[in-house]
Design a protein around this motif. Structure first.
Motif, PDB file in Angstrom:
ATOM      1  N   SER A   1       3.879  -9.922   6.835  1.00 47.09           N
ATOM      2  CA  SER A   1       2.488 -10.293   6.556  1.00 47.09           C
ATOM      3  C   SER A   1       2.151 -11.619   7.222  1.00 47.09           C
ATOM      4  O   SER A   1       1.072 -11.795   7.793  1.00 47.09           O
ATOM      5  N   TYR A   2       3.091 -12.561   7.181  1.00 45.68           N
ATOM      6  CA  TYR A   2       2.888 -13.852   7.843  1.00 45.68           C
ATOM      7  C   TYR A   2       2.740 -13.648   9.354  1.00 45.68           C
ATOM      8  O   TYR A   2       1.856 -14.233   9.991  1.00 45.68           O
ATOM      9  N   ALA A   3       3.595 -12.781   9.897  1.00 43.41           N
ATOM     10  CA  ALA A   3       3.574 -12.552  11.348  1.00 43.41           C
ATOM     11  C   ALA A   3       2.236 -12.005  11.831  1.00 43.41           C
ATOM     12  O   ALA A   3       1.767 -12.355  12.907  1.00 43.41           O
ATOM     13  N   ILE A   4       1.636 -11.143  11.018  1.00 44.72           N
ATOM     14  CA  ILE A   4       0.334 -10.581  11.442  1.00 44.72           C
ATOM     15  C   ILE A   4      -0.823 -11.277  10.733  1.00 44.72           C
ATOM     16  O   ILE A   4      -1.968 -10.892  10.880  1.00 44.72           O
ATOM     17  N   GLN A   5      -0.507 -12.276   9.931  1.00 44.36           N
ATOM     18  CA  GLN A   5      -1.500 -13.058   9.181  1.00 44.36           C
ATOM     19  C   GLN A   5      -2.339 -12.189   8.232  1.00 44.36           C
ATOM     20  O   GLN A   5      -3.569 -12.271   8.208  1.00 44.36           O
ATOM     21  N   ALA A   6      -1.618 -11.372   7.469  1.00 47.12           N
ATOM     22  CA  ALA A   6      -2.263 -10.584   6.415  1.00 47.12           C
ATOM     23  C   ALA A   6      -2.124 -11.347   5.100  1.00 47.12           C
ATOM     24  O   ALA A   6      -1.078 -11.938   4.848  1.00 47.12           O
ATOM     25  N   ASN A   7      -3.166 -11.334   4.307  1.00 46.93           N
ATOM     26  CA  ASN A   7      -3.099 -11.990   2.999  1.00 46.93           C
ATOM     27  C   ASN A   7      -3.008 -10.996   1.849  1.00 46.93           C
ATOM     28  O   ASN A   7      -2.894 -11.379   0.689  1.00 46.93           O
ATOM     29  N   ILE A   8      -3.110  -9.719   2.189  1.00 43.74           N
ATOM     30  CA  ILE A   8      -2.890  -8.676   1.186  1.00 43.74           C
ATOM     31  C   ILE A   8      -1.938  -7.648   1.777  1.00 43.74           C
ATOM     32  O   ILE A   8      -2.080  -7.239   2.934  1.00 43.74           O
ATOM     33  N   ALA A   9      -0.933  -7.279   0.993  1.00 44.41           N
ATOM     34  CA  ALA A   9      -0.014  -6.230   1.425  1.00 44.41           C
ATOM     35  C   ALA A   9       0.044  -5.172   0.333  1.00 44.41           C
ATOM     36  O   ALA A   9       0.040  -5.494  -0.860  1.00 44.41           O
ATOM     37  N   TYR A  10       0.045  -3.912   0.751  1.00 44.20           N
ATOM     38  CA  TYR A  10       0.158  -2.807  -0.205  1.00 44.20           C
ATOM     39  C   TYR A  10       1.514  -2.126  -0.032  1.00 44.20           C
ATOM     40  O   TYR A  10       1.951  -1.894   1.094  1.00 44.20           O
ATOM     41  N   ASN A  11       2.144  -1.820  -1.140  1.00 48.35           N
ATOM     42  CA  ASN A  11       3.354  -1.003  -1.098  1.00 48.35           C
ATOM     43  C   ASN A  11       2.961   0.389  -1.571  1.00 48.35           C
ATOM     44  O   ASN A  11       2.791   0.635  -2.770  1.00 48.35           O
ATOM     45  N   TYR A  12       2.794   1.309  -0.624  1.00 49.25           N
ATOM     46  CA  TYR A  12       2.374   2.673  -0.980  1.00 49.25           C
ATOM     47  C   TYR A  12       3.623   3.468  -1.343  1.00 49.25           C
ATOM     48  O   TYR A  12       4.378   3.907  -0.479  1.00 49.25           O
ATOM     49  N   ILE A  13       3.844   3.641  -2.641  1.00 48.09           N
ATOM     50  CA  ILE A  13       5.085   4.260  -3.128  1.00 48.09           C
ATOM     51  C   ILE A  13       4.784   5.657  -3.670  1.00 48.09           C
ATOM     52  O   ILE A  13       3.774   5.862  -4.350  1.00 48.09           O
ATOM     53  N   ARG A  14       5.641   6.617  -3.343  1.00 42.81           N
ATOM     54  CA  ARG A  14       5.324   7.985  -3.778  1.00 42.81           C
ATOM     55  C   ARG A  14       5.252   8.038  -5.304  1.00 42.81           C
ATOM     56  O   ARG A  14       6.024   7.385  -6.011  1.00 42.81           O
TER      57      ARG A  14
END
Lengths: 433, 172
Positions: free
Chosen positions: A111-124
């Protein structure tokens, strides 16, 4: 035995807790990254490591991150693809349940590398326990300041949201996943635009597999040269999880460097065949072309498997012995694809159903002489003619089963019944993990 | 889901007859904060609805649509696509036996037969007392420990007939 980086704590019940992770050097990589590296430097390090996507396609992770437009003022998103559903695959579930902080640290660095401030964990959706463990890990990391506002005083903010799927294989395909994340049917999108440019909520988005992300802290801690020194060559690098299921004495999850010899894995590490002799191996999850017993002296890496006409895929290795009827096995798989086809593209929606019907009649002993060519023809007409690779995933096993086990298919037709003495009894094994 | 359901969802039925519990409403607020728009909260809100109401009936879909400011048909569209939002009443325990290749070759069919015989029901049915529903499902990602099944939230792996008996006899 080679050093392990994922499975070494498998017998420790505390492996998924943050205190244990921190005692063993956890979150040092994140600290290094947010304090010492620019986002561009992180991308370069991951590129240099040679890390390729562990979800199936094997695309270089750093290169993918580099596709995110640097000067876009739109928000950016990082998505961890934890929708593990490829038959034969059960590695991401282990990471979610036993090493969630490796994944979280990888998510934070990506997320830091692409400068995202929100990350989603899409879990089955079926991974209820994994979801609980992951959510607790997020809470622990927030409490300790590794997630949230101003991480470790760096000014970088990240919120991680666990997002549960609801039972659809197609949502493991990255654009199907994004549609699902947006609250819609998981219908894959036409590309381009690629998600790195226009992904979730029309914003730049990177979707990475769980195992891919969990490798990232290792690369930061040990350096890209260390990572690329593991494995057979500079294009197939790093530690790798191998999922072994089917007719072996010790099925389960194994970790070796990229490029483990498949024959050695089956006959030495997995203790050999359970009962009968080996008939076939599907090396990379149910979607990849099958191997015959005499094709398994092969290095389990992206390029070696491609060279013999198959794929590493998700490294879901399904071992089949002589009690397996190949028509029946293919029927099982095509039923899966027919069930999971999202229905958007005609070749996949109709083709998978046709293949099921043809395979059913062959297995019943009512097959026709021309059925093998017909299956081949349908597979060819699905392949590369659909929006997403589910079509190819249904076509590849069909084409390879018919090609490599044609005599067995023909024997069904000639004899008017299934010639294989199938063993459908419950078999006890000693699962490895 | 059938035609009646589609009709029902488009009809204006008496609204306000169902509502999340206090805890549910609080969770709803937290969910909404995680997404840039309300529609994206669809799956988490449907999971919440399943937890609260068990069955995703047309009435539930209308309620969810109201919460997310969407037409009910948008919710129906999603519910009908996924397998984890049951539109019909299920047993207190839902047994899902994985039947995809790795489990199949390790004895999934025998697992199903054994459960069918023991419970006196077939796949897709619920026991008369409404306690147990039996389903055969696609790969659950537990191939190395085949054959396996999921009962409600939990995985049961490396099944044998004795172990199945133990597990089923243990369901209260």
């Amino acid at each position: 035995m080679a050093q392990q980086y994922f499975l070494h704590n498998r017998d420790n019940p505390d492996s998924n807790k943050i205190d244990f992770y921190l005692q063993n050097g956890g979150y040092k990589a994140l600290e290094t990254v947010v304090k010492e590296y620019s986002p561009g430097e992180v991308i370069e390090i991951v590129k240099k490591s040679g890390l390729r996507g562990r979800g199936g396609a094997g695309f270089p992770a750093g290169v993918k991150w580099g596709f995110v437009p640097k000067y876009s003022d739109k928000p950016k998103y990082l998505v961890s693809n934890a929708d593990e559903s490829e038959p034969g695959t059960f590695k991401d579930r282990y990471i979610l349940e036993k090493e969630p902080h490796m994944l979280l640290e990888g998510i934070a660095i990506a997320s830091y590398a692409i400068q995202a401030n929100i990350a989603y964990n899409y879990i089955r959706g079926e991974f209820v326990y994994g979801a609980r463990v992951f959510e607790r890990a997020v809470q622990e990391a927030e409490e300790k300041g590794y997630l949230g506002q101003n991480i470790l005083g760096s000014g970088f903010n990240l919120k991680v949201v666990n997002h549960r799927g609801a039972g659809a294989y197609i949502c493991g395909e990255e654009t199907g996943l994004l549609e699902s994340l947006e609250g819609k049917r998981g219908w894959p999108r036409l590309k381009p635009p690629f998600p790195a440019v226009e992904g979730a909520f029309k914003c730049p988005t990177i979707v990475n597999n769980v195992e891919t992300l969990a490798n990232v802290p290792l690369i930061i801690n040990n350096g890209p040269d260390w990572f690329s020194s593991i494995g057979p060559d500079e294009k197939n690098t790093g530690p790798k999880l191998y999922c072994v299921s089917g007719h072996v004495k010790k099925p389960g999850l194994y970790e070796f460097p990229m490029g483990k010899n498949l024959k050695e894995l089956i006959y030495e590490d997995c203790g050999g065949m359970l009962n009968g002799s080996l008939k076939a191996v599907i090396p990379g999850g149910s979607s990849v072309p099958v191997l015959t017993a005499d094709e398994i002296d092969v290095s389990m890496d992206f390029d070696s498997l491609a060279a013999i006409g198959s794929m590493l895929g998700s490294a879901g290795i399904i071992v089949l012995d002589e009690s397996t009827c190949m028509v029946d096995a293919l029927l099982n798989l095509e039923r899966f694809y027919a069930h999971e086809s999202c229905g958007q593209c005609t070749p996949c929606r109709e083709g998978t159903t046709w293949m099921v019907k043809i395979l059913q009649r062959i297995e019943r002993g009512e097959g026709r002489v021309e059925d093998m060519d017909l299956l081949d023809d349908i597979a060819e007409k699905i392949n590369f003619r659909t929006i997403c690779p589910l079509g190819d995933a249904a076509a590849m096993p069909a084409a390879s089963f018919v090609k490599k086990f044609r005599k067995e298919f023909e024997a069904h037709v000639k004899k008017g019944k299934c010639p294989v003495k199938k063993d459908k009894s419950i078999k006890a094994t000693h699962a490895h993990v | 889901m059938n035609e009646e359901t589609t009709t029902a969802i488009n009809e204006e039925t008496a609204s306000g007859t169902i509502e999340f519990s206090g805890e549910g409403l609080q969770e709803l607020e937290e969910i909404l904060q995680c997404y840039p728009n309300k529609k994206a909260a669809m799956l988490p809100v449907l999971h919440l609805a399943r937890q609260e109401f068990k069955t995703i009936t047309p009435e539930v879909m209308q309620y969810v649509a109201g919460l997310l400011d969407l037409d009910p048909i948008r919710v129906f569209d999603v519910v009908s696509f996924y397998t984890l939002f049951p539109s019909e009443k299920e047993g207190q325990y839902v047994i899902q036996v994985c039947a995809t290749l790795s489990c199949d070759v390790m004895g999934a069919r025998s697992v199903v037969n054994h459960i069918e015989k023991k419970l006196g029901i077939e796949v897709g049915q619920t026991t008369e007392d409404g306690k147990i529903t039996l389903k055969k499902v696609e790969c659950l990602g537990s191939c190395g420990t085949a054959p396996m099944m999921q009962i409600n939230d939990d995985y049961y792996e490396n099944l044998t007939e004795e172990r199945i008996d133990e597990i089923l006899d243990g369901l209260e």
